[in-house]
Design a protein around this motif. Structure first.
Motif, PDB file in Angstrom:
ATOM      1  N   SER A 207       1.787   3.324  -6.317  1.00  0.00           N
ATOM      2  CA  SER A 207       1.042   2.758  -7.370  1.00  0.00           C
ATOM      3  C   SER A 207       1.575   1.407  -7.637  1.00  0.00           C
ATOM      4  O   SER A 207       2.597   1.138  -8.480  1.00  0.00           O
ATOM      5  CB  SER A 207       1.218   3.783  -8.524  1.00  0.00           C
ATOM      6  OG  SER A 207       0.379   3.052  -9.843  1.00  0.00           O
TER       7      SER A 207
ATOM      8  N   ASP B  71       0.782  -0.975  -9.647  1.00  0.00           N
ATOM      9  CA  ASP B  71       0.956  -1.502 -10.920  1.00  0.00           C
ATOM     10  C   ASP B  71       2.282  -0.790 -11.803  1.00  0.00           C
ATOM     11  O   ASP B  71       2.811  -1.344 -12.712  1.00  0.00           O
ATOM     12  CB  ASP B  71      -0.233  -0.803 -11.874  1.00  0.00           C
ATOM     13  CG  ASP B  71      -1.574  -1.606 -11.592  1.00  0.00           C
ATOM     14  OD1 ASP B  71      -2.441  -1.261 -12.034  1.00  0.00           O
ATOM     15  OD2 ASP B  71      -1.257  -2.741 -10.715  1.00  0.00           O
TER      16      ASP B  71
ATOM     17  N   SER C 175       1.013  -1.193  -0.086  1.00  0.00           N
ATOM     18  CA  SER C 175       0.084  -0.012  -0.206  1.00  0.00           C
ATOM     19  C   SER C 175       0.983   1.430   0.063  1.00  0.00           C
ATOM     20  O   SER C 175       2.192   1.111   0.329  1.00  0.00           O
ATOM     21  CB  SER C 175      -1.070   0.033   1.037  1.00  0.00           C
ATOM     22  OG  SER C 175      -0.150  -0.106   2.389  1.00  0.00           O
TER      23      SER C 175
ATOM     24  N   SER D  55       1.556 -12.095  -8.826  1.00  0.00           N
ATOM     25  CA  SER D  55       1.073 -10.930  -8.275  1.00  0.00           C
ATOM     26  C   SER D  55      -0.157 -10.725  -8.495  1.00  0.00           C
ATOM     27  O   SER D  55      -0.571 -11.225  -9.655  1.00  0.00           O
ATOM     28  CB  SER D  55       1.839  -9.524  -8.710  1.00  0.00           C
ATOM     29  OG  SER D  55       1.743  -9.316 -10.169  1.00  0.00           O
ATOM     30  N   ASP D  56      -1.067 -10.086  -7.857  1.00  0.00           N
ATOM     31  CA  ASP D  56      -2.548  -9.807  -7.777  1.00  0.00           C
ATOM     32  C   ASP D  56      -2.700  -8.308  -8.007  1.00  0.00           C
ATOM     33  O   ASP D  56      -2.869  -7.568  -6.831  1.00  0.00           O
ATOM     34  CB  ASP D  56      -3.281 -10.559  -7.008  1.00  0.00           C
ATOM     35  CG  ASP D  56      -4.756 -10.599  -7.318  1.00  0.00           C
ATOM     36  OD1 ASP D  56      -5.122  -9.498  -7.799  1.00  0.00           O
ATOM     37  OD2 ASP D  56      -5.561 -11.240  -6.792  1.00  0.00           O
ATOM     38  N   ASN D  57      -2.680  -7.446  -9.235  1.00  0.00           N
ATOM     39  CA  ASN D  57      -2.757  -6.251  -9.019  1.00  0.00           C
ATOM     40  C   ASN D  57      -4.024  -5.729  -8.325  1.00  0.00           C
ATOM     41  O   ASN D  57      -4.211  -4.654  -7.907  1.00  0.00           O
ATOM     42  CB  ASN D  57      -2.553  -5.834 -10.307  1.00  0.00           C
ATOM     43  CG  ASN D  57      -1.016  -5.913 -10.916  1.00  0.00           C
ATOM     44  OD1 ASN D  57      -0.203  -6.177 -10.165  1.00  0.00           O
ATOM     45  ND2 ASN D  57      -0.940  -5.589 -12.124  1.00  0.00           N
ATOM     46  N   ALA D  58      -4.938  -6.420  -8.607  1.00  0.00           N
ATOM     47  CA  ALA D  58      -6.381  -5.788  -7.973  1.00  0.00           C
ATOM     48  C   ALA D  58      -6.358  -6.023  -6.513  1.00  0.00           C
ATOM     49  O   ALA D  58      -6.837  -4.894  -5.609  1.00  0.00           O
ATOM     50  CB  ALA D  58      -7.474  -6.666  -8.353  1.00  0.00           C
ATOM     51  N   LYS D  59      -5.383  -6.842  -5.878  1.00  0.00           N
ATOM     52  CA  LYS D  59      -5.270  -6.753  -4.259  1.00  0.00           C
ATOM     53  C   LYS D  59      -4.047  -6.204  -3.784  1.00  0.00           C
ATOM     54  O   LYS D  59      -3.710  -6.171  -2.725  1.00  0.00           O
ATOM     55  CB  LYS D  59      -5.319  -8.309  -3.993  1.00  0.00           C
ATOM     56  CG  LYS D  59      -6.704  -9.005  -4.410  1.00  0.00           C
ATOM     57  CD  LYS D  59      -6.726 -10.584  -3.674  1.00  0.00           C
ATOM     58  CE  LYS D  59      -8.027 -11.101  -3.836  1.00  0.00           C
ATOM     59  NZ  LYS D  59      -8.093 -12.530  -3.361  1.00  0.00           N
ATOM     60  N   ASN D  60      -3.409  -5.690  -4.752  1.00  0.00           N
ATOM     61  CA  ASN D  60      -1.873  -5.088  -4.351  1.00  0.00           C
ATOM     62  C   ASN D  60      -1.263  -6.094  -3.757  1.00  0.00           C
ATOM     63  O   ASN D  60      -0.787  -5.630  -2.654  1.00  0.00           O
ATOM     64  CB  ASN D  60      -2.226  -3.817  -3.792  1.00  0.00           C
ATOM     65  CG  ASN D  60      -2.596  -2.429  -4.651  1.00  0.00           C
ATOM     66  OD1 ASN D  60      -2.624  -2.866  -5.959  1.00  0.00           O
ATOM     67  ND2 ASN D  60      -2.720  -1.466  -4.005  1.00  0.00           N
ATOM     68  N   THR D  61      -1.107  -7.282  -4.074  1.00  0.00           N
ATOM     69  CA  THR D  61      -0.680  -8.535  -3.409  1.00  0.00           C
ATOM     70  C   THR D  61       0.793  -9.175  -4.268  1.00  0.00           C
ATOM     71  O   THR D  61       0.086  -9.397  -5.331  1.00  0.00           O
ATOM     72  CB  THR D  61      -1.586  -9.269  -2.578  1.00  0.00           C
ATOM     73  OG1 THR D  61      -2.341  -8.422  -1.837  1.00  0.00           O
ATOM     74  CG2 THR D  61      -0.735 -10.419  -1.948  1.00  0.00           C
TER      75      THR D  61
END
Length: 122
Positions: free
Chosen positions: A28, A30, A25, A72-78
């Motif tokens: 950005s 992405d 967090s 990575s999961d960009n939707a979850k920022n993880t």
């Protein structure tokens, strides 16, 4: 403020698997390179696996190729690190890190989170 929270470490027997997660967090997700580093007792930190900022390049240290997978999961920022066929020499504190530059090949990242300890018993 950039925050990187790693989790998923623990004690595991050799040959087993673990999955590390890192929730990011404050930046950005992405547009940054993201990756995993580790530091074993008495050794310098090393880049384990990283994804470049454009997602075009993925780095793996020779010692983990074929056993570890970063995703990575960009939707979850993880970002995740799936670690299979673990060996005692994988024992280390694992850190999630982010870089505002291209971030390949996995050196000198700008931001580091707190580590999570992985201990592999023989």
């Amino acid at each position: 403020e950039v925050q990187l929270q790693a989790s998923g470490g623990g004690l595991v027997q050799a040959g087993r698997s673990l999955r590390l997660s890192c929730a990011a967090s404050g930046f950005s997700f992405d547009d940054y390179a993201i990756g995993w580093f580790r530091q074993a007792p008495g050794k310098e930190p090393e880049g384990v696996s990283c994804i470049s900022s454009d997602d075009e390049h993925t780095f793996y240290a020779d010692s983990v190729k074929g056993r570890f997978t970063i995703s990575s999961d960009n939707a979850k920022n993880t970002v995740y690190l799936q670690m299979n066929s673990l060996k005692p020499e994988d024992t280390a504190v694992y850190y999630c890190a982010a870089d505002s530059g291209y971030g390949y090949p996995c050196k000198n990242y700008d931001f580091w989170g707190r580590g999570t300890l992985v201990t592999v018993s023989s």
